[in-house]
Motif scaffolding. Structure first.
Motif, PDB file in Angstrom:
ATOM      1  N   TYR A   1       2.735  -2.837   1.233  1.00  0.00           N
ATOM      2  CA  TYR A   1       3.759  -3.875   1.400  1.00  0.00           C
ATOM      3  C   TYR A   1       3.435  -5.090   0.544  1.00  0.00           C
ATOM      4  O   TYR A   1       2.395  -5.733   0.717  1.00  0.00           O
ATOM      5  N   ALA A   2       4.321  -5.390  -0.390  1.00  0.00           N
ATOM      6  CA  ALA A   2       4.219  -6.596  -1.212  1.00  0.00           C
ATOM      7  C   ALA A   2       2.830  -6.755  -1.820  1.00  0.00           C
ATOM      8  O   ALA A   2       2.243  -7.842  -1.795  1.00  0.00           O
ATOM      9  N   GLY A   3       2.304  -5.680  -2.376  1.00  0.00           N
ATOM     10  CA  GLY A   3       1.012  -5.740  -3.039  1.00  0.00           C
ATOM     11  C   GLY A   3      -0.196  -5.586  -2.137  1.00  0.00           C
ATOM     12  O   GLY A   3      -1.335  -5.581  -2.629  1.00  0.00           O
ATOM     13  N   LEU A   4       0.011  -5.460  -0.829  1.00  0.00           N
ATOM     14  CA  LEU A   4      -1.087  -5.277   0.118  1.00  0.00           C
ATOM     15  C   LEU A   4      -1.009  -3.882   0.739  1.00  0.00           C
ATOM     16  O   LEU A   4       0.068  -3.310   0.871  1.00  0.00           O
ATOM     17  N   ASN A   5      -2.164  -3.366   1.119  1.00  0.00           N
ATOM     18  CA  ASN A   5      -2.238  -2.020   1.690  1.00  0.00           C
ATOM     19  C   ASN A   5      -2.812  -2.066   3.100  1.00  0.00           C
ATOM     20  O   ASN A   5      -3.892  -2.624   3.314  1.00  0.00           O
ATOM     21  N   PHE A   6      -2.082  -1.472   4.051  1.00  0.00           N
ATOM     22  CA  PHE A   6      -2.490  -1.474   5.456  1.00  0.00           C
ATOM     23  C   PHE A   6      -2.518  -0.039   5.997  1.00  0.00           C
ATOM     24  O   PHE A   6      -1.849   0.852   5.471  1.00  0.00           O
ATOM     25  N   PHE A   7      -3.271   0.143   7.075  1.00  0.00           N
ATOM     26  CA  PHE A   7      -3.058   1.299   7.933  1.00  0.00           C
ATOM     27  C   PHE A   7      -2.825   0.767   9.340  1.00  0.00           C
ATOM     28  O   PHE A   7      -3.214  -0.357   9.665  1.00  0.00           O
TER      29      PHE A   7
END
Length: 247
Positions: free
Chosen positions: A206-212
């Motif tokens: 999302y918007a250049g960031l990576n999450f789990f």
């Protein structure tokens, strides 16, 4: 066929169990279970609860089974703002706050936002104002073209993940609201992935960031409302996202 017998058979069919399978699990004879389902025998309150337990019927629907059998509900259903739930909800809000600076949200059985920590603004700041008017549905917020969807870089992958979860939840609960929500989500653009997933988790890019994400539920609820609450929390999937959140 009695009302409770018909409901029990529907749940058994949904769980893909034969009468023999269920009777063996519940410790009753297949003949007696057949009589219960056809209305030839009236099940006791204890029998209904035992069968519901083996069928993994949600608490809300267990109460419906009891009412159909002529018995009082076994599980309370409290208001979210009522005194009985105050201590538990306060604890859940502490979990939300403690999860910062990572985003986290508390949702109910229909994916309606009950509460969230301040970090959720990272996701919602660019969404259309009408999607943020209470009650906020987080699935609609995520997949609507005016919500998070335009900034989800792996939209097809994340959308597929959410729709599969919604399918499983609708099947497990037989909730018509969830089925209607699924139909609505199907009309949103974004595509779906086929084939085997890649990687150890499904990421949210999302918007250049990576999450789990992680989903947490109460382990021992005895109240219908509490049994239907879940915390959806996001954690950094790489060092760059962790550093960005830290700043």
């Amino acid at each position: 066929m009695s009302a409770v017998g018909q409901l029990l058979r529907t749940w058994r069919d949904d769980r893909r169990l034969s009468q023999l399978d269920l009777s063996g699990r519940a410790g009753v004879s297949a003949r007696h279970l057949s009589f219960v389902e056809t209305g030839r025998s009236r099940p006791t309150r204890e029998m209904i609860l035992r069968l519901a337990e083996e069928l993994d019927v949600p608490l809300r629907q267990r109460n419906e089974l009891l009412l159909a059998g002529g018995y009082a509900p076994a599980y309370s259903e409290s208001d979210l703002d009522g005194t009985p739930l105050a201590v538990v909800l306060d604890g859940l809000r502490q979990v939300l706050i403690g999860h910062g600076p990572c985003p986290a949200v508390l949702i109910d059985r229909h994916w309606t936002m009950v509460d969230a920590n301040p970090a959720i603004d990272r996701f919602t700041r660019d969404c259309a104002p009408e999607l943020l008017e209470p009650p906020v549905n987080v699935l609609r917020l995520a997949l609507h073209p005016d919500g998070l969807a335009p900034r989800i870089e792996n939209l097809a992958e994340w959308r597929t993940h959410l729709l599969h979860r919604l399918d499983r939840q609708a099947a497990a609960t037989a909730d018509p609201v969830l089925r209607e929500l699924r139909a609505e989500m199907s009309g949103y653009p974004g595509g779906e992935l086929t084939g085997e997933p890649i990687g150890v988790v499904v990421p949210l890019r999302y918007a250049g960031l990576n999450f789990f994400s992680i989903t947490s539920v109460l382990g021992t609820p005895r109240d219908v409302t509490l049994s239907e609450l879940a915390i959806e929390a996001f954690l950094p999937a790489d060092a760059a996202t962790a550093a960005a959140l830290g700043r």
